[in-house]
Each structure stands twice: as structure tokens, then as C-alpha cells.
Design a protein around this motif. Sequence first.
Motif, mmCIF file in Angstrom:
data_model
loop_
_atom_site.group_PDB
_atom_site.id
_atom_site.type_symbol
_atom_site.label_atom_id
_atom_site.label_comp_id
_atom_site.label_asym_id
_atom_site.label_seq_id
_atom_site.Cartn_x
_atom_site.Cartn_y
_atom_site.Cartn_z
ATOM 1 N N LEU A 438 0.817 -1.220 0.000
ATOM 2 C CA LEU A 438 0.000 0.000 0.000
ATOM 3 C C LEU A 438 0.849 1.269 0.000
ATOM 4 O O LEU A 438 0.331 2.370 -0.172
ATOM 5 C CB LEU A 438 -0.926 0.006 1.223
ATOM 6 C CG LEU A 438 -2.054 -1.031 1.220
ATOM 7 C CD1 LEU A 438 -2.676 -1.133 2.608
ATOM 8 C CD2 LEU A 438 -3.113 -0.673 0.192
ATOM 9 N N GLY A 439 2.163 1.123 0.231
ATOM 10 C CA GLY A 439 3.033 2.294 0.243
ATOM 11 C C GLY A 439 2.936 3.112 1.517
ATOM 12 O O GLY A 439 3.162 4.322 1.507
ATOM 13 N N ILE A 440 2.572 2.453 2.651
ATOM 14 C CA ILE A 440 2.486 3.143 3.933
ATOM 15 C C ILE A 440 3.310 2.376 4.954
ATOM 16 O O ILE A 440 3.768 1.260 4.693
ATOM 17 C CB ILE A 440 1.021 3.286 4.428
ATOM 18 C CG1 ILE A 440 0.365 1.898 4.607
ATOM 19 C CG2 ILE A 440 0.221 4.126 3.469
ATOM 20 C CD1 ILE A 440 -1.042 1.953 5.147
ATOM 21 N N THR A 441 3.513 2.974 6.133
ATOM 22 C CA THR A 441 4.284 2.292 7.176
ATOM 23 C C THR A 441 3.418 1.263 7.876
ATOM 24 O O THR A 441 2.183 1.321 7.840
ATOM 25 C CB THR A 441 4.794 3.294 8.225
ATOM 26 O OG1 THR A 441 3.666 3.890 8.900
ATOM 27 C CG2 THR A 441 5.635 4.389 7.572
ATOM 28 N N PHE A 442 4.078 0.310 8.538
ATOM 29 C CA PHE A 442 3.349 -0.705 9.293
ATOM 30 C C PHE A 442 2.496 -0.057 10.380
ATOM 31 O O PHE A 442 1.353 -0.439 10.604
ATOM 32 C CB PHE A 442 4.348 -1.694 9.917
ATOM 33 C CG PHE A 442 3.712 -2.704 10.837
ATOM 34 C CD1 PHE A 442 3.040 -3.797 10.322
ATOM 35 C CD2 PHE A 442 3.764 -2.543 12.215
ATOM 36 C CE1 PHE A 442 2.443 -4.721 11.174
ATOM 37 C CE2 PHE A 442 3.171 -3.453 13.060
ATOM 38 C CZ PHE A 442 2.509 -4.551 12.540
ATOM 39 N N ARG A 443 3.067 0.961 11.048
ATOM 40 C CA ARG A 443 2.316 1.642 12.111
ATOM 41 C C ARG A 443 1.064 2.319 11.558
ATOM 42 O O ARG A 443 -0.006 2.269 12.166
ATOM 43 C CB ARG A 443 3.214 2.679 12.791
ATOM 44 C CG ARG A 443 2.506 3.467 13.889
ATOM 45 C CD ARG A 443 3.397 4.543 14.450
ATOM 46 N NE ARG A 443 4.473 3.984 15.247
ATOM 47 C CZ ARG A 443 5.402 4.725 15.849
ATOM 48 N NH1 ARG A 443 5.374 6.043 15.733
ATOM 49 N NH2 ARG A 443 6.356 4.168 16.565
ATOM 50 N N ALA A 444 1.197 2.948 10.366
ATOM 51 C CA ALA A 444 0.042 3.609 9.762
ATOM 52 C C ALA A 444 -1.030 2.590 9.386
ATOM 53 O O ALA A 444 -2.233 2.843 9.550
ATOM 54 C CB ALA A 444 0.468 4.397 8.536
ATOM 55 N N LEU A 445 -0.600 1.435 8.884
ATOM 56 C CA LEU A 445 -1.580 0.386 8.538
ATOM 57 C C LEU A 445 -2.295 -0.106 9.781
ATOM 58 O O LEU A 445 -3.524 -0.276 9.779
ATOM 59 C CB LEU A 445 -0.873 -0.772 7.829
ATOM 60 C CG LEU A 445 -1.774 -1.980 7.512
ATOM 61 C CD1 LEU A 445 -2.894 -1.576 6.564
ATOM 62 C CD2 LEU A 445 -0.960 -3.120 6.902
#
Length: 463
Positions: A438-445
Motif C-alpha cells: 500500500l506504500g504506507i508504514t506498518f504503524r500507519a496500517l
Amino acid sequence: MKRAERRDQPRGSHVLVVDDEPDIRELLELTLLKMGLRVSAASSIGEAKEHLKSERFDLCLTDMRLPDGEGLELVRHIASLSADVPVAVVTAYGSAENAVAALKAGAFDYVSKPVSLEQLRALVRSALSLPHADQRPRGEQRLLGESPPLQQVRSLIAKLARTQAPVYISGESGSGKELAARLIHEHGARRERPFVPVNCGAIPEALMESEFFGYRKGAFTGAEQDRDGFFQAANGGTLFLDEVADLPLAMQVKLLRAIQEKRVRKVGSTQEEPVDVRIISATHQSLAACVESGKFRQDLFYRLNVIELKMPPLRECREDIPAIAASVLERIAGQSGQPPARLAPEALEELARYDFPGNIRELENVLERATALSGAEEIRPDDLRLKPLAGDGAAEEPGRTGGDGAPLPEYLDRVEREAILEALEKTGFNRTAAAKLLGITFRALRYRMQRLGIREPEAGPGA
């Protein structure tokens, strides 16, 4: 020596000092001379303009109040000459209003007297490190599109990069706010220092102070060693506060003090430490409306919103969709090692008619899904699986409703939920791999999954 070379090597650069107080003028001259710089001095705007006619400068330091006018007049005059000379306003009459006026007029920076020699040297080094016109990076090519709104954005980014003014980037979700912030940083004097992006909405409230300002060993359970926060990590560079409207009021107070004082105190410490960061903030919400409703402090709003950069929604740049889509397909192909898929003319036409409430991020998700599901060299309209347009969007007010007529926040949540579920299914509910997809960080997910109520199956492997 060529002018561009002088920008690489500040020693020998030429500085114009404008101040009507002889003692201050002499102090500034001596400080600059000790730095190996050439100095010309003026006591008025008229005298400064005469110097500008006959000499070339790399920096101008001017007082705000002069016998024949205000320093802002000199800022505007130098800007009108297209001389590529940064101007810093140094004044004893410091106020938030004057600072905003100077920065909006195009000043590189605005500092209040008395100025410490350390602060003055840092300002001068920073201003002289600005890239010359023929040295500036080509990063703006990542902001694809030739539509008038995007051309205006690129022009303003170039101007904002040459100041130290706090910038507030507004725009809908997925419109490229972080990319704009990165370009401002990369084109400016701080480009060799860190760019630290922070998603304010993804940090638990209990951890905010320690995440922003760091902590000392033993400050709380689990604090086994000293740790820097976001401010220390961005020292000398740029701190990008994304979704700044999500900050709780208690944290807003602490952030305001850090910005005003340019000092932070680690959790568990009794001492403050100086930090030098440029603040760029962004949110998809209306920050002014948040101030009106009491969710956001007005004094912090004025500190952050010195200059506003509005990112246009994709529906206002429809002529740019083919170029952006082609770039996205090339990136997807680069990740898979396969030749890029082509968009059938009918598919491209359908993309051009779609309103894209999720903007460029939604376009990227649509094309990634279409590429994965199609498996063919050409993407057809059915592969796009776009939401049906409600009455072709003719009766809808742009930006207020989604493509299916639902309220925009509800529609965007649904689009985001579908994209996350698809990524999780593709990766067998491996959240680390899904976040990368998704092109996001693990924390953001993890934050988004919690916000949207997405739970992994008990039997799933997870991450």
C-alpha cells in the motif's frame, strides 16, 4: 569566481547589511567579515538600492524600520529585480504580524533582536547554502502534470523553498501533500539535512510527548536508554506534520511552545535543548473550521499557517490523468519486473470522467488492482472496477460526496477499507507485506485497521 560556485562555498560571498544604527551595523559587519564574507553596508533603503544597482550580492540583512521606509519595501524591491538574493529581516520590533508580512513578501527569514552571534551565523550559512537557479534539483518532475493548477503549485513550491516560513499545505486526502512538502525541503537551504514526516493521527495520545520530544533513561517504565524525538531527528532540517488537525489540545500547547521557543524538553529531563527545524504541516480537514469549533488552537493555527499551499484535487486536473496513470503503471511494472500494462482508450476515457474522491492515491490503488486482476497487457474498462457515478456527478457539489452519492468521509473510508482488505488478502494477512504493497508504514496500517475496525482472521498468519 562564478556566482554558482560562491553558493557552494560561502567564503567570499557578498552580503549587503542595511541598518540605521551604526553600532548594530558595525557588529554585523565584523561578524560577517570573521566568517570570511565581503560586506557592503547601507543606512537607508535609498542607499541600499544604490548598492544593488552597482554590485552583486548573495545575501541581504535588513532592519525592519529604516529612516526612509520599512524593510519590507526592500524585500519586495529585491524580489522585483529577480536577483535571486535571499533577504533576512532582523528587527527590534518583532511581532507575529510583522513576521508573517515579511515572509509573505518573500523574505528568507525573520528574526528579532537581540540576535545571538550563533543564531546569526546559522542564518547566514543557511541562506548562502540556497541552491542557485542552475543548481536546483529536478525533483519537481515527480509532481506530474501540465494543467494550470499544477503549474501554479510548482511555481509556489519554488518560492516557498527559498524561505524559512512555516507552510500549511491543504488539500483533500490523496492529493500529494507530502510530496509537495518533500519538494519544498529538497529545493531549499535545508536539503542536506533530514526530512522527517510524522503522521499525527497515527500516534497514541499517551505517547505523543515522548515521540515528539524524546525521553531520558528511566523517565517511565520501559525507558531503558535516552532517546531522541521527532524534533531532535529533524534538527537542522524539516519536520512535516501530516494530519496536524488530529493533535489533541494538550499536545497543541506543547507544540506551540516548542515552535515559539525553538527549544524542547525531553520527558524526564529538567533541561531544555535548542532545536532548529522548519515546520511544514498538512491536513485534509479545514484547519480554520477546526479553530472555529474549538478543536484546534487559534494561536497555533497562526504559527503554522504563515503561508498556505493548496493542492488541487485530481478532478480539477483531468488533463493530467493520462501522464500520471502512465507513470503509475511504469512504477508497478518496475516492482514486478514485467513490461508496463497499457490502458485501452476506453479505459483512459473512463478514468478521465471519474471524479476520484480519493485523488491520486485512489488512482494508484485503482491501477494496482486493475493490473493485478487483469493479468493482460491491456487494461480494459471492466478491469478498473470504478464506482458508478451518481447522475454522472452533474448534480453533486464537488468534494462533498463520493462517487456513489455517499458523504465524502464515509465514501473515502469505504475506499480505504477495500484497498486495505485487498492488500491483506493478497499477502495472506501479512500486515508488514500489506503495508509495503500500500506504500504506507506498518504503524500507519495498524492505525487504519483499528480505525476502520478491520480484524485479521484468527487462523491468519498476520505480521
